[in-house]
Write an enzyme that holds these catalytic residues in place. Sequence first.
Site, PDB file in Angstrom:
ATOM      1  N   LYS A 183       0.847  -1.193   0.000  1.00 19.01           N
ATOM      2  CA  LYS A 183       0.000   0.000   0.000  1.00 19.01           C
ATOM      3  C   LYS A 183       0.880   1.239   0.000  1.00 19.01           C
ATOM      4  CE  LYS A 183      -1.860   2.716   3.084  1.00 19.01           C
ATOM      5  NZ  LYS A 183      -1.953   3.972   2.304  1.00 19.01           N
ATOM      6  N   GLU A 202       9.056   2.141  11.528  1.00 21.27           N
ATOM      7  CA  GLU A 202       9.979   3.270  11.411  1.00 21.27           C
ATOM      8  C   GLU A 202       9.134   4.531  11.496  1.00 21.27           C
ATOM      9  OE1 GLU A 202      13.090   3.442  11.585  1.00 21.27           O
ATOM     10  OE2 GLU A 202      13.610   1.332  11.385  1.00 21.27           O
ATOM     11  N   CYS A 257      12.710  11.940   7.754  1.00 14.04           N
ATOM     12  CA  CYS A 257      12.672  11.579   9.175  1.00 14.04           C
ATOM     13  C   CYS A 257      14.048  11.697   9.809  1.00 14.04           C
ATOM     14  CB  CYS A 257      12.117  10.170   9.359  1.00 14.04           C
ATOM     15  SG  CYS A 257      12.990   8.894   8.443  1.00 14.04           S
ATOM     16  N   GLU A 288       8.171  16.708  16.030  1.00 12.91           N
ATOM     17  CA  GLU A 288       8.624  16.630  14.639  1.00 12.91           C
ATOM     18  C   GLU A 288       7.755  17.525  13.763  1.00 12.91           C
ATOM     19  OE1 GLU A 288      10.225  13.189  11.693  1.00 12.91           O
ATOM     20  OE2 GLU A 288       8.262  12.825  12.574  1.00 12.91           O
TER      21      GLU A 288
END
Length: 482
Positions: free
Chosen positions: A173, A250, A284, A383
């Site tokens: 996906k 992750e 990231c 973040e």
Amino acid sequence: MTAILKNFIGGEWVDGSGVTKNINPSNTNDLVGEYAKADKAQTEKAIAAAKAAFPAWARSTPQERYDALNKISAEILSRKEELGRLLAREEGKTLPEGIGEVARAGQIFAFFAGEALRLIGEKGASVRPGLDVELTREPIGVVGMITPWNFPIAIPAWKIAPALCYGNTVVFKPAELVPGSGHALAEIITRSGIPAGVFNLVVGSGSVVGQTLLEHPDVAAISFTGSVQTGRKIAQACVLSNPMKKFQLEMGGKNPLVVLDDADLKTAVEVAVNGSYFSTGQRCTASSRLIVTEGIHDRFVAAMAERLKGLSVDDALKAGVHIGPVVDQNQLDQDLRYIKIGQDEGAKLAFGGELLKRENPGHYLQPALFTEANNNMRIAREEIFGPVAAVIRAKNYEEALAISNDTEFGLASGICTTSLKYASHYKRNSESGMVMVNLPTAGVDYHVPFGGRKGSSYGAREQGSYAREFYTTVKTAYTNPG
């Protein structure tokens, strides 16, 4: 009229139950393509196809898997300019960054083609007389893969390649925001000679396609890259499913770059600019906390502001552009909210943070540099995932290290110094999965492990030979020769 690109299920291209529109963030008038959306029933069909194909693929020869992965690699690399242009157009990376990401995807498939030939077991003596013990690795089954929008071909590659290499079947996906690169990769995989059902593509929402993968009992494992919030939900769902699923997560990062007084100023600035702002800061591993000791602080800030003035922010496909647009309006709104939060918290916006207008309508944001920040501010703890970095002043190395480790994340970290003593100490004591010395925190090789600690990652590492830890299970077998 634009043809609607289909999903790939059980060896066939099939229509969906809706359409996902892929919009160019450099020019929001440009429709990159339309992609069929899978529903719950189609996702279940893809899982069934993967389950049916698993027994034969699990017992395929290393040569068969090598040949397929090597063929995929060769086509990706032969088309890297074309695919890199598609990637830059749909995600907003600059064209050189897009081509570089595609090349990395090709290299990943080449590496795992070789790994298919290198998978070996162990044989030893039992503690009981006369018995032999064998340790072998076997594939785990159907793997559901949920990938993010910021690396739309490299991250799928580093999940799909090892899964196929070790004999698993795949339901993939891609991120609904950027389906083009994932679809192009799927087309290449379908031409590799792998049997029907081994690889399946289902474009759609996380709430439908992702949830079906999480709930279905025939999915043995989930590999996910995305936000911390979604990662936690996936972990809970995998633990509660029956049978329990293996899972690999992750997630986010709030990565520090420490700059010491003895650092080479030019090197430190280039490292910081690359790590913080390239790929529009949408990595990231981006270094969004710049922890700078007092002796170099003012010179570093002045040099950073001067360097940022020289960066070109424009259409990702234009030559000479350093930073492309933010990926979409939602992400741009989030970036702007955090810039305001930083100002409200008392940090100084030393450079940038303004919306920019270019030839075509797009999501253009001037890179933002905060100073006078501290590690308790939200802009230093949460973040942002955009071209925003905050400078935090530290008295000395010891305080810089403490600030560096004072975070719920632990993905990547870096230090700029000419001192072997401090470089060595930082590598040993930084609480992150990946450490860089005089290099950007964003940027790792394809043949070594990728992953972090704390709230950044969970489960086995991705990439390199360590990927086998997730995509295989160990079997211990005893033999009595008689």
